[in-house]
Scaffold this motif. Sequence first.
Motif, PDB file in Angstrom:
ATOM      1  N   LYS A 254       0.831  -1.207   0.000  1.00  0.00           N
ATOM      2  CA  LYS A 254       0.000   0.000   0.000  1.00  0.00           C
ATOM      3  C   LYS A 254       0.864   1.254   0.000  1.00  0.00           C
ATOM      4  N   ALA A 255       1.914   1.258   0.802  1.00  0.00           N
ATOM      5  CA  ALA A 255       2.778   2.431   0.890  1.00  0.00           C
ATOM      6  C   ALA A 255       3.443   2.733  -0.452  1.00  0.00           C
ATOM      7  N   ALA A 256       3.926   1.693  -1.136  1.00  0.00           N
ATOM      8  CA  ALA A 256       4.582   1.886  -2.436  1.00  0.00           C
ATOM      9  C   ALA A 256       3.581   2.428  -3.460  1.00  0.00           C
ATOM     10  N   ARG A 257       2.368   1.895  -3.445  1.00  0.00           N
ATOM     11  CA  ARG A 257       1.348   2.366  -4.386  1.00  0.00           C
ATOM     12  C   ARG A 257       1.024   3.836  -4.146  1.00  0.00           C
ATOM     13  N   GLU A 258       0.858   4.206  -2.895  1.00  0.00           N
ATOM     14  CA  GLU A 258       0.516   5.595  -2.586  1.00  0.00           C
ATOM     15  C   GLU A 258       1.673   6.542  -2.879  1.00  0.00           C
ATOM     16  N   LEU A 259       2.885   6.127  -2.549  1.00  0.00           N
ATOM     17  CA  LEU A 259       4.037   7.002  -2.781  1.00  0.00           C
ATOM     18  C   LEU A 259       4.286   7.233  -4.267  1.00  0.00           C
ATOM     19  N   ALA A 260       3.935   6.275  -5.112  1.00  0.00           N
ATOM     20  CA  ALA A 260       4.089   6.478  -6.558  1.00  0.00           C
ATOM     21  C   ALA A 260       3.266   7.679  -7.012  1.00  0.00           C
ATOM     22  N   GLY A 261       2.028   7.792  -6.513  1.00  0.00           N
ATOM     23  CA  GLY A 261       1.199   8.949  -6.838  1.00  0.00           C
ATOM     24  C   GLY A 261       1.644  10.198  -6.107  1.00  0.00           C
ATOM     25  N   TYR A 262       2.053  10.034  -4.863  1.00  0.00           N
ATOM     26  CA  TYR A 262       2.510  11.151  -4.034  1.00  0.00           C
ATOM     27  C   TYR A 262       3.727  11.825  -4.651  1.00  0.00           C
ATOM     28  N   TYR A 263       4.701  11.028  -5.065  1.00  0.00           N
ATOM     29  CA  TYR A 263       5.895  11.593  -5.691  1.00  0.00           C
ATOM     30  C   TYR A 263       5.561  12.286  -7.015  1.00  0.00           C
ATOM     31  N   GLY A 264       4.579  11.760  -7.743  1.00  0.00           N
ATOM     32  CA  GLY A 264       4.153  12.415  -8.976  1.00  0.00           C
ATOM     33  C   GLY A 264       3.603  13.798  -8.701  1.00  0.00           C
ATOM     34  N   LEU A 265       2.835  13.923  -7.627  1.00  0.00           N
ATOM     35  CA  LEU A 265       2.325  15.237  -7.239  1.00  0.00           C
ATOM     36  C   LEU A 265       3.460  16.171  -6.834  1.00  0.00           C
ATOM     37  N   CYS A 266       4.430  15.626  -6.101  1.00  0.00           N
ATOM     38  CA  CYS A 266       5.591  16.445  -5.708  1.00  0.00           C
ATOM     39  C   CYS A 266       6.316  16.974  -6.942  1.00  0.00           C
ATOM     40  N   GLU A 267       6.552  16.101  -7.905  1.00  0.00           N
ATOM     41  CA  GLU A 267       7.256  16.533  -9.113  1.00  0.00           C
ATOM     42  C   GLU A 267       6.444  17.563  -9.895  1.00  0.00           C
ATOM     43  N   SER A 268       5.125  17.408  -9.893  1.00  0.00           N
ATOM     44  CA  SER A 268       4.290  18.370 -10.610  1.00  0.00           C
ATOM     45  C   SER A 268       4.389  19.759  -9.981  1.00  0.00           C
ATOM     46  N   LEU A 269       4.479  19.824  -8.651  1.00  0.00           N
ATOM     47  CA  LEU A 269       4.636  21.113  -7.985  1.00  0.00           C
ATOM     48  C   LEU A 269       6.028  21.688  -8.212  1.00  0.00           C
ATOM     49  N   ASP A 270       7.030  20.823  -8.265  1.00  0.00           N
ATOM     50  CA  ASP A 270       8.380  21.296  -8.554  1.00  0.00           C
ATOM     51  C   ASP A 270       8.418  21.993  -9.908  1.00  0.00           C
ATOM     52  N   HIS A 271       7.655  21.476 -10.861  1.00  0.00           N
ATOM     53  CA  HIS A 271       7.581  22.100 -12.183  1.00  0.00           C
ATOM     54  C   HIS A 271       7.018  23.520 -12.067  1.00  0.00           C
ATOM     55  N   GLN A 272       6.007  23.703 -11.208  1.00  0.00           N
ATOM     56  CA  GLN A 272       5.432  25.029 -11.009  1.00  0.00           C
ATOM     57  C   GLN A 272       6.413  25.960 -10.286  1.00  0.00           C
ATOM     58  N   MET A 273       7.184  25.404  -9.360  1.00  0.00           N
ATOM     59  CA  MET A 273       8.217  26.212  -8.721  1.00  0.00           C
ATOM     60  C   MET A 273       9.228  26.703  -9.749  1.00  0.00           C
ATOM     61  N   GLY A 274       9.534  25.862 -10.716  1.00  0.00           N
ATOM     62  CA  GLY A 274      10.429  26.270 -11.790  1.00  0.00           C
ATOM     63  C   GLY A 274       9.897  27.472 -12.544  1.00  0.00           C
ATOM     64  N   ARG A 275       8.600  27.494 -12.778  1.00  0.00           N
ATOM     65  CA  ARG A 275       7.980  28.632 -13.466  1.00  0.00           C
ATOM     66  C   ARG A 275       8.121  29.907 -12.640  1.00  0.00           C
TER      67      ARG A 275
END
Length: 415
Positions: A254-275
């Motif tokens: 369960k933790a691995a499944r959730e973290l896969a989505g969680y990390y995707g959200l983190c990376e998506s916000l990092d992209h906005q920080m880049g902007r």
Amino acid sequence: MSSQSRRDFLKTSTFAASAATLSTVTQSEGAAQESTQPTNLLFVYADQWRFSAFGHSTDEIVRTPHIDRLSEEGVNFERAYAANPVCTPNRSCLLTGRHSHQHGMLTNNLMLPPEEVCWPEQFRQAGYATHYVGKWHIDGPKKPGFVPPGWRRRGFDTFEGFNRGHTYHDHWGFDNEGKPLHETVGHLPDPYYEPILQTDLAIRFMEQNKKQPFCCYLSWGPPHTPFKPPKKFQRYAEEEIKLRPNVPKAHRKKAARELAGYYGLCESLDHQMGRLIVYLKESGLEENTLVVFSSDHGELAGSHGKYRKGEPEDESLHVPLIMRKPGQIPSARKSQTLINSIDLMPTMLSLCGVEDSGTCTGINLAAAVTGEGNEPAVESVYCEGKLTSAKGDGSNTWRSLVTDQYKLTVRGTWE
């Protein structure tokens, strides 16, 4: 400096700069004039982003190149902790510089009392344009909830957001007058993703106010649940997730499944920080803008067999805190100074040269940010919380004292 004198300064600064070439102003006098330029504040807040979930930290699988760069160009507080690791309580601690048992926000979905003094009010009194974008969550239980003008905005002149809720791929939020944002903003991301629009709104505000001092608070909803990032960031496979050793075997899938989505959200916000970083550089605002990035609490993600927040464990309590301002904050600085959510108000006010309200319980740690002189000797930080699994006997509450080596947690009643 009074509100009026700041405005007068801004109106005359361009003229004064031109006239300087025709005058006999000395270099020292010119330097003194330059130092009086007010410092802008861009405060970026994520929801549920734990300290470890960065490329520069221990969850190194997550790709966060822009926030990593922000850390390299400023100070990274490696010992920052949430005063109360739940949304409403910690957001209230952040805004007031006071603990949750002092302002009364012990759990979610409460309204911060009107008598509490918040730092946006201090910036507004100093002549800053103040603006809020995103999730608020200190205005009671209404969902999504329009936050009307007046004291409930806690010093923000303008407001584009909503009280609470998490729905990143559906239209959510209100403009300054209470109309649905998706009907009035004029342009929407395609495909729609809430943090893109919110970043657009923050950039638009800074662009419209770049000739005066501004204070912009950008509050993103991710990486809080639901763990469903945009399609382009759904690229973390469960089998490649490196779990922390304290995730019990029964929780690993369960933790691995959730973290896969969680990390995707983190990376998506990092992209906005880049902007945001690109905008500040290209607009010429980079040198005079203090950028602060943090989160209201972390994510347990299966550690100790627990999930989400509200607990005294490090995955819930330990949060990111990065500050950058070229020329004032040394680059690549890693601070081991213990710092709490309540310390941000006096520290940011000091760094921006804005008068402190005198109401904070937190302490001014600007010296730990700039590295000028010895870092303040902070022996411990105090944190507290109330577990969601309440039994009604007071055993659901806890208090923690974190030192440079240890953490003591006790459970009991608030009394």
